[in-house]
Design a protein around this motif. Structure first.
Motif, PDB file in Angstrom:
ATOM      1  N   GLY A 195       0.856  -1.275  -0.086  1.00 20.34           N
ATOM      2  CA  GLY A 195      -0.064   0.038  -0.159  1.00 20.34           C
ATOM      3  C   GLY A 195       0.839   1.168  -0.080  1.00 20.34           C
ATOM      4  O   GLY A 195       1.872   1.145   0.440  1.00 20.34           O
ATOM      5  N   LYS A 196       0.387   2.233  -0.508  1.00 22.51           N
ATOM      6  CA  LYS A 196       1.349   3.568  -0.839  1.00 22.51           C
ATOM      7  C   LYS A 196       1.246   4.092   0.341  1.00 22.51           C
ATOM      8  O   LYS A 196       2.452   4.555   0.658  1.00 22.51           O
ATOM      9  CB  LYS A 196       0.333   4.353  -1.683  1.00 22.51           C
ATOM     10  CG  LYS A 196       0.700   4.145  -3.387  1.00 22.51           C
ATOM     11  CD  LYS A 196       0.040   5.014  -4.042  1.00 22.51           C
ATOM     12  CE  LYS A 196       0.522   5.030  -5.537  1.00 22.51           C
ATOM     13  NZ  LYS A 196      -0.049   5.962  -6.357  1.00 22.51           N
ATOM     14  N   LYS A 197       0.478   4.117   1.383  1.00 23.76           N
ATOM     15  CA  LYS A 197       0.694   4.817   2.578  1.00 23.76           C
ATOM     16  C   LYS A 197       1.723   4.037   3.415  1.00 23.76           C
ATOM     17  O   LYS A 197       2.550   4.985   4.084  1.00 23.76           O
ATOM     18  CB  LYS A 197      -0.697   4.700   3.488  1.00 23.76           C
ATOM     19  CG  LYS A 197      -0.646   5.352   4.724  1.00 23.76           C
ATOM     20  CD  LYS A 197      -1.868   5.002   5.475  1.00 23.76           C
ATOM     21  CE  LYS A 197      -1.705   5.568   7.182  1.00 23.76           C
ATOM     22  NZ  LYS A 197      -2.603   4.867   7.953  1.00 23.76           N
ATOM     23  N   TYR A 198       1.816   2.887   3.490  1.00 19.08           N
ATOM     24  CA  TYR A 198       2.852   1.993   4.277  1.00 19.08           C
ATOM     25  C   TYR A 198       4.094   2.349   3.755  1.00 19.08           C
ATOM     26  O   TYR A 198       5.184   2.469   4.423  1.00 19.08           O
ATOM     27  CB  TYR A 198       2.417   0.807   4.585  1.00 19.08           C
ATOM     28  CG  TYR A 198       1.133   0.595   5.460  1.00 19.08           C
ATOM     29  CD1 TYR A 198       1.338   1.187   6.859  1.00 19.08           C
ATOM     30  CD2 TYR A 198       0.019   0.054   5.030  1.00 19.08           C
ATOM     31  CE1 TYR A 198       0.258   0.993   7.676  1.00 19.08           C
ATOM     32  CE2 TYR A 198      -1.124   0.028   5.846  1.00 19.08           C
ATOM     33  CZ  TYR A 198      -1.059   0.433   7.155  1.00 19.08           C
ATOM     34  OH  TYR A 198      -2.021   0.216   7.923  1.00 19.08           O
ATOM     35  N   ALA A 199       4.279   2.279   2.461  1.00 18.00           N
ATOM     36  CA  ALA A 199       5.424   2.361   1.604  1.00 18.00           C
ATOM     37  C   ALA A 199       6.117   3.637   1.872  1.00 18.00           C
ATOM     38  O   ALA A 199       7.085   3.827   2.062  1.00 18.00           O
ATOM     39  CB  ALA A 199       5.109   2.117   0.166  1.00 18.00           C
ATOM     40  N   ARG A 200       4.954   4.841   1.907  1.00 12.70           N
ATOM     41  CA  ARG A 200       5.653   6.076   1.818  1.00 12.70           C
ATOM     42  C   ARG A 200       6.148   6.364   3.419  1.00 12.70           C
ATOM     43  O   ARG A 200       7.065   7.105   3.474  1.00 12.70           O
ATOM     44  CB  ARG A 200       4.465   7.133   1.396  1.00 12.70           C
ATOM     45  CG  ARG A 200       4.968   8.443   1.676  1.00 12.70           C
ATOM     46  CD  ARG A 200       4.670   9.263   0.674  1.00 12.70           C
ATOM     47  NE  ARG A 200       5.348  10.578   0.600  1.00 12.70           N
ATOM     48  CZ  ARG A 200       6.419  11.161  -0.256  1.00 12.70           C
ATOM     49  NH1 ARG A 200       7.199  10.369  -0.700  1.00 12.70           N
ATOM     50  NH2 ARG A 200       6.830  12.479   0.251  1.00 12.70           N
ATOM     51  N   GLU A 201       5.442   6.068   4.397  1.00 10.99           N
ATOM     52  CA  GLU A 201       5.534   6.168   5.591  1.00 10.99           C
ATOM     53  C   GLU A 201       7.098   5.454   5.978  1.00 10.99           C
ATOM     54  O   GLU A 201       7.866   5.768   6.718  1.00 10.99           O
ATOM     55  CB  GLU A 201       4.378   5.467   6.540  1.00 10.99           C
ATOM     56  CG  GLU A 201       4.884   5.360   8.069  1.00 10.99           C
ATOM     57  CD  GLU A 201       3.817   4.684   8.830  1.00 10.99           C
ATOM     58  OE1 GLU A 201       4.153   4.279   9.983  1.00 10.99           O
ATOM     59  OE2 GLU A 201       2.660   4.724   8.391  1.00 10.99           O
ATOM     60  N   MET A 202       7.188   4.302   5.716  1.00 10.01           N
ATOM     61  CA  MET A 202       8.359   3.417   5.864  1.00 10.01           C
ATOM     62  C   MET A 202       9.722   4.247   5.158  1.00 10.01           C
ATOM     63  O   MET A 202      10.691   4.558   5.559  1.00 10.01           O
ATOM     64  CB  MET A 202       8.524   2.160   5.039  1.00 10.01           C
ATOM     65  CG  MET A 202       9.612   1.239   5.204  1.00 10.01           C
ATOM     66  SD  MET A 202       9.535  -0.215   4.399  1.00 10.01           S
ATOM     67  CE  MET A 202      11.195  -0.528   4.122  1.00 10.01           C
ATOM     68  N   ASN A 203       9.618   4.705   3.835  1.00 12.79           N
ATOM     69  CA  ASN A 203      10.364   5.465   3.264  1.00 12.79           C
ATOM     70  C   ASN A 203      10.698   6.571   3.649  1.00 12.79           C
ATOM     71  O   ASN A 203      11.969   7.101   3.852  1.00 12.79           O
ATOM     72  CB  ASN A 203      10.133   5.579   1.646  1.00 12.79           C
ATOM     73  CG  ASN A 203      10.213   4.399   1.026  1.00 12.79           C
ATOM     74  OD1 ASN A 203      10.955   3.555   1.274  1.00 12.79           O
ATOM     75  ND2 ASN A 203       9.745   4.203  -0.266  1.00 12.79           N
ATOM     76  N   GLU A 204       9.826   7.423   4.194  1.00 13.38           N
ATOM     77  CA  GLU A 204      10.160   8.634   4.806  1.00 13.38           C
ATOM     78  C   GLU A 204      10.801   8.544   6.311  1.00 13.38           C
ATOM     79  O   GLU A 204      11.709   9.197   6.609  1.00 13.38           O
ATOM     80  CB  GLU A 204       9.001   9.520   5.051  1.00 13.38           C
ATOM     81  CG  GLU A 204       8.148   9.985   3.900  1.00 13.38           C
ATOM     82  CD  GLU A 204       6.983  10.616   4.164  1.00 13.38           C
ATOM     83  OE1 GLU A 204       6.505  10.619   5.301  1.00 13.38           O
ATOM     84  OE2 GLU A 204       6.447  11.655   2.950  1.00 13.38           O
ATOM     85  N   SER A 205      10.516   7.507   6.830  1.00 13.40           N
ATOM     86  CA  SER A 205      11.278   7.164   8.347  1.00 13.40           C
ATOM     87  C   SER A 205      12.631   6.880   7.789  1.00 13.40           C
ATOM     88  O   SER A 205      13.427   7.008   8.692  1.00 13.40           O
ATOM     89  CB  SER A 205      10.163   6.226   8.956  1.00 13.40           C
ATOM     90  OG  SER A 205      10.904   5.847  10.311  1.00 13.40           O
ATOM     91  N   LEU A 206      12.724   5.871   6.920  1.00  7.56           N
ATOM     92  CA  LEU A 206      14.037   5.367   6.802  1.00  7.56           C
ATOM     93  C   LEU A 206      14.826   6.652   6.347  1.00  7.56           C
ATOM     94  O   LEU A 206      16.053   6.753   6.592  1.00  7.56           O
ATOM     95  CB  LEU A 206      14.146   4.350   5.544  1.00  7.56           C
ATOM     96  CG  LEU A 206      15.304   3.692   4.983  1.00  7.56           C
ATOM     97  CD1 LEU A 206      16.129   3.223   6.197  1.00  7.56           C
ATOM     98  CD2 LEU A 206      15.095   2.684   3.966  1.00  7.56           C
ATOM     99  N   SER A 207      14.492   7.415   5.248  1.00  2.47           N
ATOM    100  CA  SER A 207      15.195   8.601   4.684  1.00  2.47           C
ATOM    101  C   SER A 207      15.521   9.462   6.237  1.00  2.47           C
ATOM    102  O   SER A 207      16.746   9.657   6.270  1.00  2.47           O
ATOM    103  CB  SER A 207      14.210   9.404   3.942  1.00  2.47           C
ATOM    104  OG  SER A 207      14.682  10.579   3.636  1.00  2.47           O
ATOM    105  N   GLU A 208      14.573   9.510   6.927  1.00  2.00           N
ATOM    106  CA  GLU A 208      15.209  10.547   8.360  1.00  2.00           C
ATOM    107  C   GLU A 208      16.183   9.685   9.206  1.00  2.00           C
ATOM    108  O   GLU A 208      17.142  10.551   9.490  1.00  2.00           O
ATOM    109  CB  GLU A 208      13.913  10.842   9.060  1.00  2.00           C
ATOM    110  CG  GLU A 208      14.190  11.635  10.245  1.00  2.00           C
ATOM    111  CD  GLU A 208      13.115  11.789  11.053  1.00  2.00           C
ATOM    112  OE1 GLU A 208      12.731  11.436  12.339  1.00  2.00           O
ATOM    113  OE2 GLU A 208      11.994  11.965  10.474  1.00  2.00           O
TER     114      GLU A 208
END
Length: 184
Positions: A148-161
């Protein structure tokens, strides 16, 4: 009339496909000449020649990594080292730790040196023993998974940080090594 409707539908579908292909952008900067994720920082140290800075950083790398497995590209001008740092992040209250592998390039001039953290790869466990995926591909792969886009985006943003924090910590550690007093 029928051909016009079909043409409009084809056009709308192709625009939708193009919109989905657009790569998500995260907070991690990109290296200007490669376009890949990475970090650059120039650190100024007053009253130090390029050779003194080079010798200090070389010594720091040997102490930090307990080996001298780095590449001397040009004596007293440029060093390369490979390293890693953990990237811990949360997705839906689950904590995950990856290992981020990188190449560190350091160029020296009198009174300053330039750090470039590049060729970043994600290893999906904390020991860095799984396959390494270039960071750009990792983000794309996460977006493509059926999570799901929401979880993928959340994961990528958290990993990015977490990656940004790890890179900044590395740069601060190197800069602070000049303030450390010799134990003698």
């Amino acid at each position: 009339m029928h051909k016009t409707i079909v043409l409009i539908l084809i056009l709308l579908c192709s625009l939708n496909i193009l919109a989905q292909k657009k790569q998500e952008e995260y907070q991690i900067p990109r290296i200007e000449n490669t376009g890949k994720y990475g970090f650059e920082k120039v650190i100024k140290i007053d009253n130090k020649s390029a050779k003194q800075l080079y010798d200090h950083i070389k010594s720091y790398l040997i102490k930090k990594h307990a080996d001298n497995d780095f590449i001397i590209a040009n004596e007293a001008k440029e060093l390369f080292d490979h390293g890693s740092f953990p990237a811990t992040f949360k997705v839906t209250n689950i904590q995950i730790t990856y290992t981020i592998l990188y190449t560190l390039s350091i160029k020296f001039k009198d009174n300053k040196f330039k750090l470039v953290l590049s060729d970043m790869k994600a290893s999906t466990n904390s020991q860095g023993t799984t396959s390494e995926v270039p960071l750009e591909n990792h983000f794309e792969n996460m977006n493509a998974l059926a999570t799901g886009k929401k979880y993928a985006r959340e994961m990528n943003e958290s990993l990015s940080e977490s990656i940004i924090n790890g890179a900044n910590k590395l740069f601060v550690d190197i800069e602070n090594s000049f303030a450390e007093k010799d134990e003698w």
